[in-house]
Motif scaffolding. Structure first.
Motif, PDB file in Angstrom:
ATOM      1  N   SER A   1       0.856  -1.186   0.000  1.00 24.45           N
ATOM      2  CA  SER A   1       0.000   0.000   0.000  1.00 24.45           C
ATOM      3  C   SER A   1       0.889   1.231   0.000  1.00 24.45           C
ATOM      4  CB  SER A   1      -0.933   0.011   1.208  1.00 24.45           C
ATOM      5  OG  SER A   1      -0.194   0.155   2.391  1.00 24.45           O
ATOM      6  N   SER A   2       0.329   2.329  -0.491  1.00 26.01           N
ATOM      7  CA  SER A   2       1.078   3.575  -0.579  1.00 26.01           C
ATOM      8  C   SER A   2       0.128   4.737  -0.337  1.00 26.01           C
ATOM      9  CB  SER A   2       1.709   3.703  -1.974  1.00 26.01           C
ATOM     10  OG  SER A   2       2.346   4.947  -2.113  1.00 26.01           O
ATOM     11  N   ALA A   3       0.629   5.769   0.338  1.00 27.57           N
ATOM     12  CA  ALA A   3      -0.157   6.980   0.571  1.00 27.57           C
ATOM     13  C   ALA A   3       0.767   8.178   0.443  1.00 27.57           C
ATOM     14  CB  ALA A   3      -0.800   6.950   1.953  1.00 27.57           C
ATOM     15  N   ALA A   4       0.276   9.218  -0.205  1.00 33.59           N
ATOM     16  CA  ALA A   4       1.074  10.439  -0.363  1.00 33.59           C
ATOM     17  C   ALA A   4       0.183  11.642  -0.106  1.00 33.59           C
ATOM     18  CB  ALA A   4       1.664  10.517  -1.765  1.00 33.59           C
ATOM     19  N   SER A   5       0.788  12.702   0.391  1.00 26.75           N
ATOM     20  CA  SER A   5       0.034  13.932   0.602  1.00 26.75           C
ATOM     21  C   SER A   5       0.929  15.126   0.284  1.00 26.75           C
ATOM     22  CB  SER A   5      -0.483  14.021   2.037  1.00 26.75           C
ATOM     23  OG  SER A   5       0.597  14.051   2.944  1.00 26.75           O
ATOM     24  N   ASP A   6       0.323  16.146  -0.288  1.00 25.41           N
ATOM     25  CA  ASP A   6       0.994  17.407  -0.596  1.00 25.41           C
ATOM     26  C   ASP A   6       0.206  18.534   0.055  1.00 25.41           C
ATOM     27  OD1 ASP A   6       3.193  16.809  -2.331  1.00 25.41           O
ATOM     28  OD2 ASP A   6       1.748  16.328  -3.898  1.00 25.41           O
ATOM     29  N   VAL A   7       0.915  19.482   0.631  1.00 29.51           N
ATOM     30  CA  VAL A   7       0.283  20.662   1.202  1.00 29.51           C
ATOM     31  C   VAL A   7       1.000  21.881   0.636  1.00 29.51           C
ATOM     32  CG1 VAL A   7      -0.225  21.944   3.306  1.00 29.51           C
ATOM     33  CG2 VAL A   7      -0.323  19.458   3.323  1.00 29.51           C
ATOM     34  N   TYR A   8       0.235  22.796   0.054  1.00 32.55           N
ATOM     35  CA  TYR A   8       0.787  24.032  -0.489  1.00 32.55           C
ATOM     36  C   TYR A   8       0.195  25.206   0.274  1.00 32.55           C
ATOM     37  CZ  TYR A   8       1.927  21.242  -4.617  1.00 32.55           C
ATOM     38  OH  TYR A   8       2.405  20.296  -5.471  1.00 32.55           O
TER      39      TYR A   8
ATOM     40  N   TYR B   1       5.633  17.782   1.585  1.00 30.04           N
ATOM     41  CA  TYR B   1       5.319  16.521   0.928  1.00 30.04           C
ATOM     42  C   TYR B   1       5.606  15.370   1.893  1.00 30.04           C
ATOM     43  CZ  TYR B   1       5.941  12.544  -2.197  1.00 30.04           C
ATOM     44  OH  TYR B   1       5.856  11.320  -2.798  1.00 30.04           O
ATOM     45  N   LYS B   2       4.699  14.387   1.939  1.00 27.03           N
ATOM     46  CA  LYS B   2       4.910  13.194   2.760  1.00 27.03           C
ATOM     47  C   LYS B   2       4.394  11.978   1.996  1.00 27.03           C
ATOM     48  CE  LYS B   2       4.025  11.134   7.239  1.00 27.03           C
ATOM     49  NZ  LYS B   2       3.414  11.294   8.555  1.00 27.03           N
ATOM     50  N   GLN B   3       5.200  10.903   1.976  1.00 21.73           N
ATOM     51  CA  GLN B   3       4.791   9.660   1.332  1.00 21.73           C
ATOM     52  C   GLN B   3       5.095   8.504   2.265  1.00 21.73           C
ATOM     53  OE1 GLN B   3       6.523   8.852  -2.478  1.00 21.73           O
ATOM     54  NE2 GLN B   3       5.249   7.074  -2.811  1.00 21.73           N
ATOM     55  N   GLU B   4       4.161   7.570   2.373  1.00 21.92           N
ATOM     56  CA  GLU B   4       4.328   6.370   3.186  1.00 21.92           C
ATOM     57  C   GLU B   4       4.060   5.154   2.314  1.00 21.92           C
ATOM     58  OE1 GLU B   4       1.556   6.924   6.359  1.00 21.92           O
ATOM     59  OE2 GLU B   4       2.848   8.340   7.398  1.00 21.92           O
ATOM     60  N   VAL B   5       4.921   4.156   2.412  1.00 22.71           N
ATOM     61  CA  VAL B   5       4.795   2.927   1.636  1.00 22.71           C
ATOM     62  C   VAL B   5       4.873   1.746   2.594  1.00 22.71           C
ATOM     63  CG1 VAL B   5       5.804   1.510  -0.185  1.00 22.71           C
ATOM     64  CG2 VAL B   5       5.875   3.993  -0.381  1.00 22.71           C
ATOM     65  N   SER B   6       3.984   0.782   2.390  1.00 19.90           N
ATOM     66  CA  SER B   6       3.985  -0.442   3.195  1.00 19.90           C
ATOM     67  C   SER B   6       4.035  -1.623   2.246  1.00 19.90           C
ATOM     68  CB  SER B   6       2.716  -0.488   4.046  1.00 19.90           C
ATOM     69  OG  SER B   6       2.655  -1.706   4.752  1.00 19.90           O
ATOM     70  N   LEU B   7       5.016  -2.490   2.440  1.00 17.86           N
ATOM     71  CA  LEU B   7       5.161  -3.673   1.602  1.00 17.86           C
ATOM     72  C   LEU B   7       5.306  -4.871   2.527  1.00 17.86           C
ATOM     73  CD1 LEU B   7       5.472  -4.928  -1.195  1.00 17.86           C
ATOM     74  CD2 LEU B   7       7.915  -4.436  -1.061  1.00 17.86           C
TER      75      LEU B   7
END
Length: 102
Positions: A4-11, A39-45
């Protein structure tokens, strides 16, 4: 194997435009923006997780035209270049749309 992967951007940007009337229905605009990007990204494998985050400043330059089609409605045609203070190449945008005041 589950991934699974999740990313978020805040401007957060603040800007200003200088408007020059060319006629009763046409306006030239020139502007700029400055702000922050996070910017933040989280990956779960499987059972392992990894995350990455970064922040930097950003700035933009804008140029374009507005054409009045009604008392409170304009057609907008413009160009914007956005650059982050990191080593990322600039982004180029062409804007075509409507704006209205209410």
């Amino acid at each position: 194997l589950l991934a699974s992967s999740a990313a978020s951007d805040v401007y957060k940007r603040q800007g200003y435009s200088f408007n020059v009337p060319l006629s009763d229905s046409a306006t030239f605009y020139l502007g700029g923006k400055i702000g922050l990007h996070y910017y933040k990204q989280e990956v779960s494998l499987g059972g392992e997780k990894a995350s990455e985050s970064d922040s930097s400043g950003t700035y933009s330059a804008l140029i374009g035209f507005k054409f009045a089609v009604a008392e409170k409605t304009d057609i907008v045609i413009g160009y914007e270049i956005t650059k982050y203070w990191s080593d990322v190449d600039p982004y180029h945008f062409i804007t075509v749309g409507f704006s209205w005041t209410f």
